[in-house]
Every structure is written in structure tokens, then in C-alpha cells.
Design a protein around this motif. Structure first.
Motif, PDB file in Angstrom:
ATOM      1  N   GLY A  51       0.801  -1.221   0.000  1.00 25.89           N
ATOM      2  CA  GLY A  51       0.000   0.000   0.000  1.00 25.89           C
ATOM      3  C   GLY A  51       0.834   1.271   0.000  1.00 25.89           C
ATOM      4  O   GLY A  51       2.069   1.247  -0.130  1.00 25.89           O
ATOM      5  N   LEU A  52       0.142   2.377   0.157  1.00 24.04           N
ATOM      6  CA  LEU A  52       0.747   3.708   0.136  1.00 24.04           C
ATOM      7  C   LEU A  52       1.877   3.812   1.147  1.00 24.04           C
ATOM      8  O   LEU A  52       1.739   3.341   2.285  1.00 24.04           O
ATOM      9  CB  LEU A  52      -0.311   4.757   0.474  1.00 24.04           C
ATOM     10  N   THR A  53       2.937   4.428   0.759  1.00 23.04           N
ATOM     11  CA  THR A  53       4.155   4.687   1.555  1.00 23.04           C
ATOM     12  C   THR A  53       5.084   3.466   1.675  1.00 23.04           C
ATOM     13  O   THR A  53       6.171   3.589   2.215  1.00 23.04           O
ATOM     14  CB  THR A  53       3.890   5.228   2.986  1.00 23.04           C
ATOM     15  N   CYS A  54       4.630   2.305   1.184  1.00 20.68           N
ATOM     16  CA  CYS A  54       5.440   1.094   1.377  1.00 20.68           C
ATOM     17  C   CYS A  54       6.511   0.932   0.301  1.00 20.68           C
ATOM     18  O   CYS A  54       6.385   1.416  -0.815  1.00 20.68           O
ATOM     19  CB  CYS A  54       4.544  -0.136   1.352  1.00 20.68           C
ATOM     20  N   THR A  55       7.554   0.178   0.668  1.00 17.07           N
ATOM     21  CA  THR A  55       8.537  -0.342  -0.283  1.00 17.07           C
ATOM     22  C   THR A  55       8.339  -1.867  -0.344  1.00 17.07           C
ATOM     23  O   THR A  55       7.367  -2.387   0.213  1.00 17.07           O
ATOM     24  CB  THR A  55       9.978  -0.048   0.184  1.00 17.07           C
ATOM     25  N   GLU A  57       9.780  -3.732   1.442  1.00 17.10           N
ATOM     26  CA  GLU A  57      10.188  -4.242   2.757  1.00 17.10           C
ATOM     27  C   GLU A  57       9.043  -4.396   3.761  1.00 17.10           C
ATOM     28  O   GLU A  57       9.087  -5.281   4.628  1.00 17.10           O
ATOM     29  CB  GLU A  57      11.251  -3.313   3.350  1.00 17.10           C
ATOM     30  N   ASN A  58       8.017  -3.537   3.674  1.00 15.82           N
ATOM     31  CA  ASN A  58       6.993  -3.521   4.730  1.00 15.82           C
ATOM     32  C   ASN A  58       6.349  -4.888   4.927  1.00 15.82           C
ATOM     33  O   ASN A  58       6.313  -5.430   6.031  1.00 15.82           O
ATOM     34  CB  ASN A  58       5.917  -2.476   4.419  1.00 15.82           C
ATOM     35  N   ALA A  59       5.821  -5.447   3.819  1.00 16.06           N
ATOM     36  CA  ALA A  59       5.133  -6.738   3.953  1.00 16.06           C
ATOM     37  C   ALA A  59       6.128  -7.861   4.218  1.00 16.06           C
ATOM     38  O   ALA A  59       5.826  -8.801   4.962  1.00 16.06           O
ATOM     39  CB  ALA A  59       4.328  -7.032   2.702  1.00 16.06           C
ATOM     40  N   THR A  61       8.646  -7.817   6.086  1.00 16.39           N
ATOM     41  CA  THR A  61       8.984  -7.897   7.512  1.00 16.39           C
ATOM     42  C   THR A  61       7.765  -7.922   8.424  1.00 16.39           C
ATOM     43  O   THR A  61       7.883  -8.324   9.579  1.00 16.39           O
ATOM     44  CB  THR A  61       9.874  -6.702   7.926  1.00 16.39           C
ATOM     45  N   LYS A  62       6.585  -7.495   7.961  1.00 11.98           N
ATOM     46  CA  LYS A  62       5.458  -7.338   8.893  1.00 11.98           C
ATOM     47  C   LYS A  62       4.193  -8.126   8.568  1.00 11.98           C
ATOM     48  O   LYS A  62       3.249  -8.098   9.349  1.00 11.98           O
ATOM     49  CB  LYS A  62       5.089  -5.844   8.993  1.00 11.98           C
ATOM     50  N   ALA A  63       4.140  -8.786   7.390  1.00 13.10           N
ATOM     51  CA  ALA A  63       2.889  -9.475   7.030  1.00 13.10           C
ATOM     52  C   ALA A  63       2.835 -10.914   7.542  1.00 13.10           C
ATOM     53  O   ALA A  63       1.784 -11.551   7.491  1.00 13.10           O
ATOM     54  CB  ALA A  63       2.701  -9.459   5.509  1.00 13.10           C
ATOM     55  N   HIS A 145      -2.520  -5.133  -0.045  1.00 14.15           N
ATOM     56  CA  HIS A 145      -3.101  -4.369   1.059  1.00 14.15           C
ATOM     57  C   HIS A 145      -3.393  -2.950   0.598  1.00 14.15           C
ATOM     58  O   HIS A 145      -2.501  -2.293   0.040  1.00 14.15           O
ATOM     59  CB  HIS A 145      -2.104  -4.363   2.221  1.00 14.15           C
ATOM     60  N   SER A 146      -4.611  -2.473   0.800  1.00 12.17           N
ATOM     61  CA  SER A 146      -4.966  -1.085   0.551  1.00 12.17           C
ATOM     62  C   SER A 146      -4.756  -0.726  -0.927  1.00 12.17           C
ATOM     63  O   SER A 146      -5.402  -1.320  -1.791  1.00 12.17           O
ATOM     64  CB  SER A 146      -4.165  -0.194   1.505  1.00 12.17           C
ATOM     65  N   MET A 147      -3.842   0.203  -1.253  1.00 12.91           N
ATOM     66  CA  MET A 147      -3.549   0.460  -2.667  1.00 12.91           C
ATOM     67  C   MET A 147      -3.131  -0.841  -3.369  1.00 12.91           C
ATOM     68  O   MET A 147      -3.435  -1.043  -4.552  1.00 12.91           O
ATOM     69  CB  MET A 147      -2.434   1.503  -2.784  1.00 12.91           C
ATOM     70  N   ASP A 253      -7.842  -2.441  12.658  1.00 11.88           N
ATOM     71  CA  ASP A 253      -7.552  -1.179  11.968  1.00 11.88           C
ATOM     72  C   ASP A 253      -6.877  -1.464  10.620  1.00 11.88           C
ATOM     73  O   ASP A 253      -6.973  -2.572  10.092  1.00 11.88           O
ATOM     74  CB  ASP A 253      -6.740  -0.240  12.867  1.00 11.88           C
ATOM     75  N   HIS A 254      -6.171  -0.457  10.078  1.00 10.06           N
ATOM     76  CA  HIS A 254      -5.609  -0.563   8.725  1.00 10.06           C
ATOM     77  C   HIS A 254      -4.167  -1.092   8.731  1.00 10.06           C
ATOM     78  O   HIS A 254      -3.555  -1.239   7.686  1.00 10.06           O
ATOM     79  CB  HIS A 254      -5.648   0.836   8.075  1.00 10.06           C
ATOM     80  N   SER A 255      -3.640  -1.389   9.901  1.00 10.93           N
ATOM     81  CA  SER A 255      -2.199  -1.641  10.017  1.00 10.93           C
ATOM     82  C   SER A 255      -1.825  -3.075   9.637  1.00 10.93           C
ATOM     83  O   SER A 255      -2.680  -3.926   9.391  1.00 10.93           O
ATOM     84  CB  SER A 255      -1.768  -1.402  11.469  1.00 10.93           C
ATOM     85  N   TYR A 256      -0.528  -3.330   9.683  1.00  7.76           N
ATOM     86  CA  TYR A 256      -0.039  -4.687   9.438  1.00  7.76           C
ATOM     87  C   TYR A 256      -0.407  -5.660  10.563  1.00  7.76           C
ATOM     88  O   TYR A 256      -0.337  -6.871  10.362  1.00  7.76           O
ATOM     89  CB  TYR A 256       1.470  -4.682   9.143  1.00  7.76           C
ATOM     90  N   TYR A 257      -0.841  -5.155  11.732  1.00  8.08           N
ATOM     91  CA  TYR A 257      -1.360  -6.083  12.751  1.00  8.08           C
ATOM     92  C   TYR A 257      -2.631  -6.750  12.242  1.00  8.08           C
ATOM     93  O   TYR A 257      -2.903  -7.921  12.512  1.00  8.08           O
ATOM     94  CB  TYR A 257      -1.611  -5.353  14.078  1.00  8.08           C
TER      95      TYR A 257
HETATM   96  N1  LIG Z   1       0.913   7.665   6.230  1.00  7.88           N
HETATM   97  C1  LIG Z   1      -0.491   7.700   5.993  1.00  7.88           C
HETATM   98  C2  LIG Z   1      -1.091   6.344   6.049  1.00  7.88           C
HETATM   99  C3  LIG Z   1      -0.527   5.450   5.029  1.00  7.88           C
HETATM  100  C4  LIG Z   1      -0.849   4.022   5.339  1.00  7.88           C
HETATM  101  O1  LIG Z   1      -1.632   3.677   6.222  1.00  7.88           O
HETATM  102  N2  LIG Z   1      -0.211   3.174   4.586  1.00  7.88           N
HETATM  103  C5  LIG Z   1      -0.472   1.770   4.737  1.00  7.88           C
HETATM  104  C6  LIG Z   1      -0.903   1.236   3.395  1.00  7.88           C
HETATM  105  S1  LIG Z   1      -2.238   2.209   2.731  1.00  7.88           S
HETATM  106  C7  LIG Z   1       0.793   1.043   5.141  1.00  7.88           C
HETATM  107  O2  LIG Z   1       0.889  -0.135   4.974  1.00  7.88           O
HETATM  108  N3  LIG Z   1       1.774   1.770   5.682  1.00  7.88           N
HETATM  109  C8  LIG Z   1       3.080   1.247   5.954  1.00  7.88           C
HETATM  110  C9  LIG Z   1       3.202   0.348   7.148  1.00  7.88           C
HETATM  111  O3  LIG Z   1       2.279   0.280   7.985  1.00  7.88           O
HETATM  112  O4  LIG Z   1       4.236  -0.351   7.251  1.00  7.88           O
HETATM  113  C10 LIG Z   1      -1.157   8.587   7.000  1.00  7.88           C
HETATM  114  O5  LIG Z   1      -0.475   9.051   7.869  1.00  7.88           O
HETATM  115  O6  LIG Z   1      -2.374   8.810   6.885  1.00  7.88           O
END
Ligand SMILES: N[C@@H](CCC(=O)N[C@@H](CS)C(=O)NCC(=O)O)C(=O)O
Length: 275
Positions: A51-55, A57-59, A61-63, A145-147, A253-257
Motif C-alpha cells: 500500500g501507500l508509503t510502502c517499499t 520491505e513492509n510486507a 517484515t510485517k505481514a 493491502h490497501s492500494m 484497523d488498517h495496520s499490518y497487525y
Molecule cells: N501515512 C499515511 C497512512 C498510510 C498508510 O496507512 N499506509 C499503509 C498502506 S495504505 C501502510 O501499509 N503503511 C506502511 C506500514 O504500515 O508499514 C497517513 O499518515 O495517513
């Protein structure tokens, strides 16, 4: 392809690699998990779009996907979410530009020269992975995830012969009616909204659907529900008579948890359809 790192993981290997991409005209980094089974025989691939902001690496290490992928003999590929570099177009806001490629081929300035993430994820990277790793080219699943959920659903419904299975975690589900979509599509694709519909999972679901059951999880405690619009896609699945489940998960919530809590179900879903 350059090896950045390789670590033994659940009997297989978690690697990070870099290559010069033709599609995005820059170096791209991606991660691959190969299960031990691949030492004997080619294995199916599950693509995970972030998703947004990810490289990459995020998934990775965290999925918490590797252990289940090892159990079921699936390779995992984690692409980056956009081209990157100092000379590449970007934007001050986190949801446009680098880290926010939206899995489309941009046609507009200044994005078009590098932001070709649809071609990168559906053509160039699969060809590279097929060349470099012991994978089955005829067994591909896609999730995200998300995007990345938006990317997984739109790619699978557009290329149903290429993907045997699809799932998503909290996908951006109706981007043509959301600020997570309208803003990016007008920047990358231009103001002609007829070019946007090919990238809207709710519209593709209503018009095409998918040939195997679709698994989607969505947290009810997700603070982006207004932007994700799960109801639109849920309605489209019902109207289509699409096999599968859109599971609303209380309190997540929307997080990797959230993502890691349901990863086992998603890996099982893909493994059953890919093996
Ligand atoms: N940074 C954004 C939220 C971006 C966000 O929640 N990105 C999700 C995907 S849409 C994500 O996986 N972020 C990286 C992470 O949690 O490792 C904000 O502050 O509103």
C-alpha cells in the motif's frame, strides 16, 4: 539482477534483489521468498502488492507470510510500489508520486516516463522472476493491502488467464469515487474519466467478476473506511453473484497487525487454488 541480501527463512530463503527496469526506466528493488520445496520442483507464486508509503520491505517484515508460504510451498514476491530516485517525479503528499504508483501506467506529465507500474508488475517482473527462480509460470496468485489490494483485484480481473487466485486486505475498492483514486487517476491518467474505469475494482467486478472465489478482509476499526469504500465492492460482488467472501473484521484497523492476523487464511486460499 543484483543480490542485495539472502537469509535462510523457514527452511527456504528470503531475498532482496535489485535490477534495472525497462518499464520504469530506473533501478527497482524487490523481495522474493522461496520455500524449500523449490529446491526439488517449480513452485506456484503469490504476488503481494503493498500500500501507500510502502517499499518491498513492509510486507516482507510485517505481514508474517513466509511461515505459511513455506508450509504450502508457495513463492512470495513483494514488488516496490513505484519507481524511485532523486531524478524521478515526486509529490509532497504521501499518496501521490514515489510510494504511491497505484499500479497504473501513467500517460500524463511529469509521471509518464517512469510511473509504469502496471507493466512492471504484470509483465517485466514476472518475466524476470520466471527466469531467475524455480517457479511455475502457470500458477500465479495475487493479493495486496490497501492500494495493493486495489492493484491485486484490478490486475486479476483484467488478466484472468494469468492469475488463478486473488485476495485482498482492506483494498481501495471504488477509487473512481474516492479521494484515494480520483486524485491519483487525474494526475497519472488525465481528466478523461473513461480511462479510469479499467482501474476500479467495483466496476470491474460488476462487469466481469473473477473465475475463482475471491477472499477479502476488511477491518471495521479501519480509519480509512471512507476512502476504501468496501460497501461498493461488496454490493458489486452481490450483484454479480461473485463466489467468495468479503469479511468484515470487528475492531481491526488498517495496520499490518490486521494484515498479519488474517495472512494464514489468505495463503491457504491461494494454495488451494494454485496447487
Ligand atoms: N501515512 C499515511 C497512512 C498510510 C498508510 O496507512 N499506509 C499503509 C498502506 S495504505 C501502510 O501499509 N503503511 C506502511 C506500514 O504500515 O508499514 C497517513 O499518515 O495517513
Amino acid at each position: 539482477m543484483e543480490i542485495i541480501s539472502e537469509n535462510k527463512c523457514f527452511g527456504g530463503a528470503q531475498g532482496v534483489y535489485k535490477h534495472a527496469s525497462n518499464a520504469t526506466q530506473c533501478d527497482m528493488t524487490f523481495a522474493v521468498f522461496m520455500p524449500a520445496q523449490a529446491k526439488q520442483t517449480p513452485v506456484p507464486v503469490l504476488w503481494y502488492l503493498s500500500g501507500l508509503t510502502c517499499t518491498h520491505e513492509n510486507a516482507m517484515t510485517k505481514a508474517f507470510a513466509q511461515g505459511f508460504a513455506a508450509e504450502h510451498g508457495l513463492a512470495l514476491v513483494f514488488p516496490d510500489t513505484s519507481p524511485r530516485g532523486d531524478d524521478i517525479a515526486n509529490h509532497d503528499e504521501y499518496d501521490l508520486g514515489q510510494g504511491a504508483g497505484f499500479y497504473v501506467n501513467a500517460t500524463q506529465k511529469p509521471w509518464a516516463p517512469h510511473f509504469q507500474m502496471w507493466d512492471y508488475v504484470t509483465d517485466e517482473l514476472p518475466a524476470l522472476v520466471a527466469n531467475e527462480f524455480n517457479v511455475r509460470g502457470d500458477a500465479n496468485g495475487i493479493t495486496g493491502h490497501s492500494m495493493g489490494g486495489h492493484g491485486a483485484l484490478t490486475i486479476a480481473m483484467t488478466l484472468p488467464d494469468r492469475y488463478q487466485s486473488v485476495s485482498a486486505f482492506a483494498p481501495i475498492a471504488n477509487p473512481t469515487t474516492s479521494d484515494w483514486g480520483r486524485k491519483q487517476f487525474s494526475a497519472y491518467l488525465g481528466d478523461d474519466e473513461t480511462t479510469w474505469v479499467a482501474h476500479d475494482a467495483s466496476i470491474l467486478m460488476r462487469d466481469h467478476g473473477f473465475h475463482s472465489p475471491v477472499l477479502i478482509d476488511q477491518g471495521l476499526g479501519d480509519n480509512f473506511l471512507d476512502l476504501l469504500k468496501p460497501q461498493s465492492l461488496n454490493d458489486a460482488m452481490a450483484a454479480r453473484g461473485q463466489a467468495g467472501e468479503y469479511r468484515m473484521q470487528d475492531g481491526y484497523d488498517h495496520s499490518y497487525y490486521f494484515v498479519q492476523s488474517f495472512m494464514e487464511d489468505h495463503i491457504k486460499h491461494h494454495a488451494a487454488l494454485l496447487s
